[in-house]
Design a protein around this motif. Structure first.
Motif, mmCIF file in Angstrom:
data_model
loop_
_atom_site.group_PDB
_atom_site.id
_atom_site.type_symbol
_atom_site.label_atom_id
_atom_site.label_comp_id
_atom_site.label_asym_id
_atom_site.label_seq_id
_atom_site.Cartn_x
_atom_site.Cartn_y
_atom_site.Cartn_z
ATOM 1 N N MET A 185 0.623 -1.417 0.199
ATOM 2 C CA MET A 185 -0.088 0.011 -0.146
ATOM 3 C C MET A 185 1.027 1.375 0.032
ATOM 4 O O MET A 185 0.463 2.250 -0.643
ATOM 5 C CB MET A 185 -1.012 0.214 1.305
ATOM 6 C CG MET A 185 -2.006 -1.081 1.197
ATOM 7 S SD MET A 185 -2.894 -1.070 2.910
ATOM 8 C CE MET A 185 -3.839 0.209 2.769
ATOM 9 N N ILE A 188 2.004 1.804 -3.442
ATOM 10 C CA ILE A 188 0.928 2.465 -4.137
ATOM 11 C C ILE A 188 0.766 4.033 -4.179
ATOM 12 O O ILE A 188 0.603 4.804 -4.916
ATOM 13 C CB ILE A 188 -0.248 1.734 -4.026
ATOM 14 C CG1 ILE A 188 -0.121 0.100 -4.578
ATOM 15 C CG2 ILE A 188 -1.426 2.431 -4.689
ATOM 16 C CD1 ILE A 188 -1.491 -0.815 -4.335
ATOM 17 N N SER A 189 0.685 4.460 -2.657
ATOM 18 C CA SER A 189 0.690 5.870 -2.366
ATOM 19 C C SER A 189 1.812 6.596 -2.772
ATOM 20 O O SER A 189 1.470 7.754 -3.403
ATOM 21 C CB SER A 189 0.503 5.869 -0.911
ATOM 22 O OG SER A 189 -0.518 5.098 -0.450
ATOM 23 N N ALA A 192 1.345 6.869 -6.726
ATOM 24 C CA ALA A 192 0.313 7.707 -7.004
ATOM 25 C C ALA A 192 0.885 9.165 -6.615
ATOM 26 O O ALA A 192 0.338 10.096 -7.520
ATOM 27 C CB ALA A 192 -0.879 7.459 -6.363
ATOM 28 N N PHE A 207 -6.951 10.620 -5.791
ATOM 29 C CA PHE A 207 -6.501 9.330 -5.705
ATOM 30 C C PHE A 207 -5.329 9.173 -4.907
ATOM 31 O O PHE A 207 -5.213 8.236 -4.018
ATOM 32 C CB PHE A 207 -6.060 8.986 -7.197
ATOM 33 C CG PHE A 207 -5.547 7.505 -7.042
ATOM 34 C CD1 PHE A 207 -6.616 6.254 -6.843
ATOM 35 C CD2 PHE A 207 -4.033 6.903 -7.252
ATOM 36 C CE1 PHE A 207 -5.984 5.068 -6.686
ATOM 37 C CE2 PHE A 207 -3.695 5.791 -7.374
ATOM 38 C CZ PHE A 207 -4.603 4.672 -7.168
ATOM 39 N N ALA A 208 -4.169 10.081 -4.947
ATOM 40 C CA ALA A 208 -3.172 9.990 -4.010
ATOM 41 C C ALA A 208 -3.573 10.214 -2.592
ATOM 42 O O ALA A 208 -3.192 9.658 -1.599
ATOM 43 C CB ALA A 208 -2.198 10.920 -4.461
ATOM 44 N N TYR A 210 -6.468 9.745 -1.305
ATOM 45 C CA TYR A 210 -7.298 8.475 -0.986
ATOM 46 C C TYR A 210 -6.153 7.235 -0.400
ATOM 47 O O TYR A 210 -6.454 6.778 0.555
ATOM 48 C CB TYR A 210 -8.140 8.151 -1.956
ATOM 49 C CG TYR A 210 -8.874 6.809 -1.706
ATOM 50 C CD1 TYR A 210 -10.157 6.853 -0.568
ATOM 51 C CD2 TYR A 210 -8.441 5.745 -2.383
ATOM 52 C CE1 TYR A 210 -10.475 5.437 -0.443
ATOM 53 C CE2 TYR A 210 -9.162 4.364 -1.930
ATOM 54 C CZ TYR A 210 -10.281 4.351 -0.907
ATOM 55 O OH TYR A 210 -10.656 3.220 -0.852
ATOM 56 N N SER A 211 -5.270 7.256 -1.200
ATOM 57 C CA SER A 211 -4.349 5.971 -0.928
ATOM 58 C C SER A 211 -3.389 6.150 0.435
ATOM 59 O O SER A 211 -3.548 5.246 1.161
ATOM 60 C CB SER A 211 -3.094 6.156 -2.079
ATOM 61 O OG SER A 211 -3.889 5.801 -3.288
ATOM 62 N N VAL A 214 -5.945 5.579 3.238
ATOM 63 C CA VAL A 214 -6.225 4.332 3.434
ATOM 64 C C VAL A 214 -4.976 3.389 4.159
ATOM 65 O O VAL A 214 -5.294 2.733 5.119
ATOM 66 C CB VAL A 214 -6.398 3.463 2.125
ATOM 67 C CG1 VAL A 214 -6.531 2.100 2.300
ATOM 68 C CG2 VAL A 214 -8.119 3.923 1.611
ATOM 69 N N LEU A 215 -3.872 3.945 3.564
ATOM 70 C CA LEU A 215 -2.485 3.483 4.245
ATOM 71 C C LEU A 215 -2.403 3.836 5.794
ATOM 72 O O LEU A 215 -2.137 3.007 6.610
ATOM 73 C CB LEU A 215 -1.339 3.984 3.445
ATOM 74 C CG LEU A 215 -0.133 3.761 4.192
ATOM 75 C CD1 LEU A 215 0.238 2.147 4.258
ATOM 76 C CD2 LEU A 215 1.158 4.497 3.348
#
Length: 235
Positions: A185, A188-189, A192, A207-208, A210-211, A214-215
Motif C-alpha cells: 500500500m 501504491i501511495s 500515486a 487518488f493519491a 485516498y491512497s 487508507v494506508l
C-alpha cells in the motif's frame, strides 16, 4: 437416612459452587481462559477468594470491556505438568487500552505486567502487535490470574488466549503478511503521489490522498502505528 441425604445435597451444592480451575497439562498448546473466568467493575484489587460475591461468572469465550470503566477478569490455573510451563497471554485486540496482569500464588501477588495500545513500546510487557504478556506456571501449583483494564472512548471485545511460547508463531506469520500488505500500500501511495507531481490533475490528487488515507487508517487499526510510529499517542 435424612442425615445422609442432607450431607449428599450439601456436597453437591458445594461442588456446584466450587470455583472452576483451568488445568494445564504437559501437552496443552493453547486455550481460551475466559470461559471459566469471572468479571467485575471497580478500581480496587479484590481477591476472588475473599470477595466472591463481588465477582460474576462469565459464560462466554470473550470479554466485553466497556469504555471509561476499570474492569477486572479473574481465573484460576493449575499446572498439572511435572515441570514449569511458560505461556503468552494474548489479548488479541490492538485497541485494548491499558491492561495490567497480576499473578497470585498462595495469596500473594507474585508478579505484575502490563500492555496496551495506550502504552509506548518500552512500557509494554512484550513487543507483540496483538498485545501479550508472559505467564509462568510453576509445576503442581495453582495460580490466580487477574486482568485489570481501562478503556477509553468505545467498548471492545477481547479474546484472552494462552499460547505455549514455543508454539505461538501463528501471530508472527500474520504480522509478516500484514507488513507485506502495508508495504504494498505504501508503494501504491508513493507511486500515486509521484504521478500526480509529474502530471497534475484533480483526479490524481484525490487518488493519491485516498491512497495515503487508507494506508494511515490501516497502520492505525493494525496496531503497528501505536507500536512503532506514534508510541504513547495512538488513535
Amino acid at each position: 437416612m435424612r442425615k445422609c441425604i442432607l450431607t449428599i445435597l450439601l456436597h453437591i451444592g458445594a461442588c456446584a459452587m466450587a470455583q472452576p480451575v483451568i488445568l494445564i497439562d504437559s501437552n496443552l498448546q493453547s486455550i481460551n481462559i475466559s470461559k471459566q473466568g469471572y468479571v467485575r467493575t471497580g478500581n480496587d484489587f479484590l481477591p476472588f477468594d475473599k470477595f466472591k460475591e463481588s465477582w460474576l461468572a462469565l459464560a462466554s469465550d470473550k470479554l466485553y470491556w466497556l469504555p471509561n470503566n476499570t474492569q477486572w477478569f479473574y481465573c484460576k490455573l493449575k499446572n498439572n505438568a511435572g515441570k514449569s510451563r511458560v505461556f503468552k497471554l494474548w489479548l488479541n485486540n490492538v485497541q485494548a487500552g491499558v491492561t495490567q496482569m497480576y499473578l497470585v500464588r498462595n495469596g500473594v501477588i507474585d508478579s505484575s505486567q502490563k500492555t496496551g495500545s495506550l502504552l509506548g513500546p518500552k512500557q509494554r510487557s512484550t513487543g507483540d502487535r496483538l498485545l501479550s504478556m508472559q505467564v509462568v506456571l510453576n509445576a503442581g501449583e495453582e495460580t490466580g490470574l487477574y486482568l485489570k483494564s481501562f478503556r477509553r472512548q468505545i467498548g471492545i471485545t477481547v479474546s484472552p488466549m494462552l499460547y505455549n511460547v514455543m508454539n505461538d508463531n501463528i501471530n508472527e506469520r500474520l504480522d509478516n503478511w500484514m507488513i507485506f500488505g502495508l508495504s504494498f500500500m505504501l508503494i501504491i501511495s508513493i507511486t500515486a503521489l509521484s504521478i500526480y507531481f509529474s502530471f497534475p490533475s484533480k483526479e490524481l490528487f484525490w487518488f493519491a490522498a485516498y491512497s495515503f488515507a487508507v494506508l494511515f487508517y490501516s497502520i492505525a487499526v493494525s496496531g503497528f502505528g501505536s507500536l512503532y510510529i506514534w508510541g504513547s499517542f495512538p488513535l
